[in-house]
Design an enzyme around this catalytic site. Structure first.
Site, PDB file in Angstrom:
ATOM      1  N   THR A 289       0.823  -1.226   0.129  1.00  0.00           N
ATOM      2  CA  THR A 289      -0.034  -0.037   0.018  1.00  0.00           C
ATOM      3  C   THR A 289       0.909   1.263  -0.073  1.00  0.00           C
ATOM      4  OG1 THR A 289      -0.066  -0.241   2.604  1.00  0.00           O
ATOM      5  CG2 THR A 289      -2.044  -0.982   1.020  1.00  0.00           C
TER       6      THR A 289
ATOM      7  N   ASN B  88     -13.091  -8.488   1.563  1.00  0.00           N
ATOM      8  CA  ASN B  88     -12.105  -9.442   1.146  1.00  0.00           C
ATOM      9  C   ASN B  88     -12.545 -10.550   0.336  1.00  0.00           C
ATOM     10  OD1 ASN B  88      -9.683  -7.650   1.687  1.00  0.00           O
ATOM     11  ND2 ASN B  88     -10.160  -7.863   3.821  1.00  0.00           N
TER      12      ASN B  88
ATOM     13  N   LYS C  91     -42.645  -7.131 -25.663  1.00  0.00           N
ATOM     14  CA  LYS C  91     -41.358  -7.048 -25.861  1.00  0.00           C
ATOM     15  C   LYS C  91     -41.428  -5.590 -27.211  1.00  0.00           C
ATOM     16  CE  LYS C  91     -39.240  -8.469 -29.446  1.00  0.00           C
ATOM     17  NZ  LYS C  91     -38.523  -8.184 -30.638  1.00  0.00           N
TER      18      LYS C  91
ATOM     19  N   HIS D 246     -54.926 -11.367 -20.969  1.00  0.00           N
ATOM     20  CA  HIS D 246     -54.184 -12.575 -20.333  1.00  0.00           C
ATOM     21  C   HIS D 246     -53.802 -13.378 -21.631  1.00  0.00           C
ATOM     22  CE1 HIS D 246     -58.775 -12.881 -19.576  1.00  0.00           C
ATOM     23  NE2 HIS D 246     -58.691 -12.738 -20.768  1.00  0.00           N
TER      24      HIS D 246
END
Length: 495
Positions: A89, A239, A362, A374
């Site tokens: 680091t 982690n 769609k 339906h």
């Protein structure tokens, strides 16, 4: 609320994340609709730092383009620095500082790219405290019941921060310490550069630890300050996937609570998942088993769920969406959708419209007040206002090579089991009979009927399926019909 004008921020995102056991870079794993790195950068961007630098290493080719996209989304510049070797680091911070001019003289905030709950308020408090005490470094700390894996905060008898010792280098007694390093710091840049030049890799990992800067600065007689964060989730890192799931659950709990406090009824928060970019209007009710994802927008006074998943869907005021899966679609004010409805991308349902049970839509627009109650597939269609599509209708949009569109006008009524073989146009006010296969355009006001008169082929089952249950049943029915007594004629009808 912004950072002072002389503040730069380094985000360390160079680690390989081996404990995630994933082909995806750790900081790109998502929770609540954003990657971990995106959460961190959104929080930082709210404070408008002078410079924002992300330090990348492992898989930088995959992460850097996404950083660029985030920069565009956030409307600011985000620089990328490369750590070409995983040397710790401290080395990552050195790489990040290389993106700043040599004469830069301000404060530097260093944080990690895997702390997704870190918020702007916590960062603002850090820099304010750092400036108030004129410290060389201010480190965020928190207290954990299980501090395994975190660097421990070592203090003097006067409770001053003396050093940070990493888990792998800590003694057994030091590992008992529950106050840990949150991995978020504010530095005076001159002090930071001086300390970094004296780091050593003489440790268990043989890396340059940024945490060793604390002891170096203290030995220089510099002010080392710690700011404790009571809410440890704000600075919790990830982690592995267990920790990712835990933080995702905690973040979702906070997101749901924020909507509840803003006037949304969430019946069962434990089974409701809402991404951070979702908006919901007042007096909407969210039932159990609902997921609102992406940039979904729900209006006011809606009912959503149960068992509904919406991704990037816009829902108007007063709409009802029940047991529905939808994505990249829009639902108008007062419309009703569900149950068991599938909205695929490009669906636009107008106000007061209805998409009922077992309907799939769609890339289609459905006008105001139109109902598809339906058992229907609507693909690549444009339907006008106040029309009604009968049950079991299919918009036949694919001819084997390409998709074609169907246009249905307003105030149209179609019978059950109508097939629209695209491309066709149904004019305003037209009707179709049940079972019609529409292959040609239907003029306005016309009735389309494609089926001829019904023809019954007698004894077909007996000839084609002799001995079958159907044949036996039909034989019994015929015999019973023959045994029925003949009714005598009425007395007044006798000649």
């Amino acid at each position: 609320m912004t950072f002072p004008g002389d503040t730069a921020v380094l985000v360390l995102a160079a680690g390989p994340g081996t404990r995630m056991r994933s082909d995806t870079p750790k900081v790109l794993h998502t929770l609540a609709g954003r990657s971990m790195l995106s959460h961190v950068l959104h929080a930082i961007a709210k404070l408008a730092p002078q410079r924002l630098i992300v330090v990348l290493g492992h898989d930088h080719q995959r992460i850097a383009p996404l950083v660029g996209e985030l920069a565009d989304t956030l409307g600011r510049t985000i620089d990328v620095a490369l750590q070409d070797r995983p040397l710790g680091t401290g080395h990552a911070v050195l790489c990040g500082l290389s993106a700043l001019p040599d004469d830069y003289a301000g404060n530097v905030v260093v944080t990690s790219g895997d702390t997704p709950l870190l918020d702007a308020d916590t960062l603002a408090d850090l820099i304010a405290t750092h400036r108030a005490v004129s410290a060389a470094v201010t480190v965020l700390t928190t207290t954990l019941d299980d501090p395994f894996g975190y660097g421990r905060i070592l203090r003097t008898q006067d409770h001053e921060v003396m050093a940070i010792v990493e888990q792998t280098d800590a003694t057994p007694s030091q590992r008992e310490i529950r106050e840990v390093n949150a991995g978020v710091y504010a530095f005076d840049i001159a002090a930071l550069r001086s300390a970094l030049s004296r780091l050593s890799s003489n440790n268990a990992q043989q890396e340059l630890y940024l945490t060793d800067v604390i002891a170096i600065l203290r030995s220089d007689g510099q002010t080392v300050h710690a700011s404790h964060v009571d809410d440890s989730a704000l600075v919790a890192g990830v982690n592995n996937r267990v920790q990712l799931a835990e933080l995702a659950s905690e973040l979702n709990r906070r997101v749901v609570a924020a909507h509840q406090l803003a006037g949304v009824t969430v019946v069962d928060p434990a089974t409701t998942w809402i991404d951070v970019d979702v908006t919901i209007g007042r007096d909407t009710v969210i039932h159990p088993g609902t997921q609102l994802l992406g940039r979904t927008q729900i209006g006011g006074r809606c009912v959503v769920g149960p068992d509904t998943t919406l991704t990037d869907v816009a829902v108007g005021d007063g709409a009802s969406v029940v047991r529905t899966h939808g994505s990249s679609s829009s639902i108008g004010d007062g419309a009703a959708v569900g149950p068991f409805t599938y909205l695929r991308p490009g669906t636009a349902l107008g106000a007061d419209g209805k998409l009922g049970a077992f309907v799939e839509v769609k890339n289609s627009t459905i006008g105001t007040g139109t109902k598809v109650p339906h058992l229907t597939y609507v693909g690549d269609a444009d339907i006008g206002e106040y029309s009604n599509i009968g049950a079991s209708s299919v918009f036949v949009n694919y001819d084997g090579t390409s998709k074609r569109r169907t246009t249905v006008g307003s105030h149209v009524r179609t019978g059950s089991d109508t097939m629209f073989v695209a491309p066709v146009t149904i004019g305003d006010g037209a009707y179709t009979g049940a079972g019609t296969v529409v292959r040609e355009d239907v003029p306005p006001g016309a009735l389309a009927v494609s089926a001829g008169p019904q023809r019954n082929i007698e004894n077909w089952v007996q000839r084609k399926r002799p001995g079958s249950p159907a044949a036996q049943a039909s034989k019994r029915a015929s015999e019973m019909a023959c045994q029925q007594p003949t009714q005598p004629p009425d007395a007044d009808q006798t000649p």
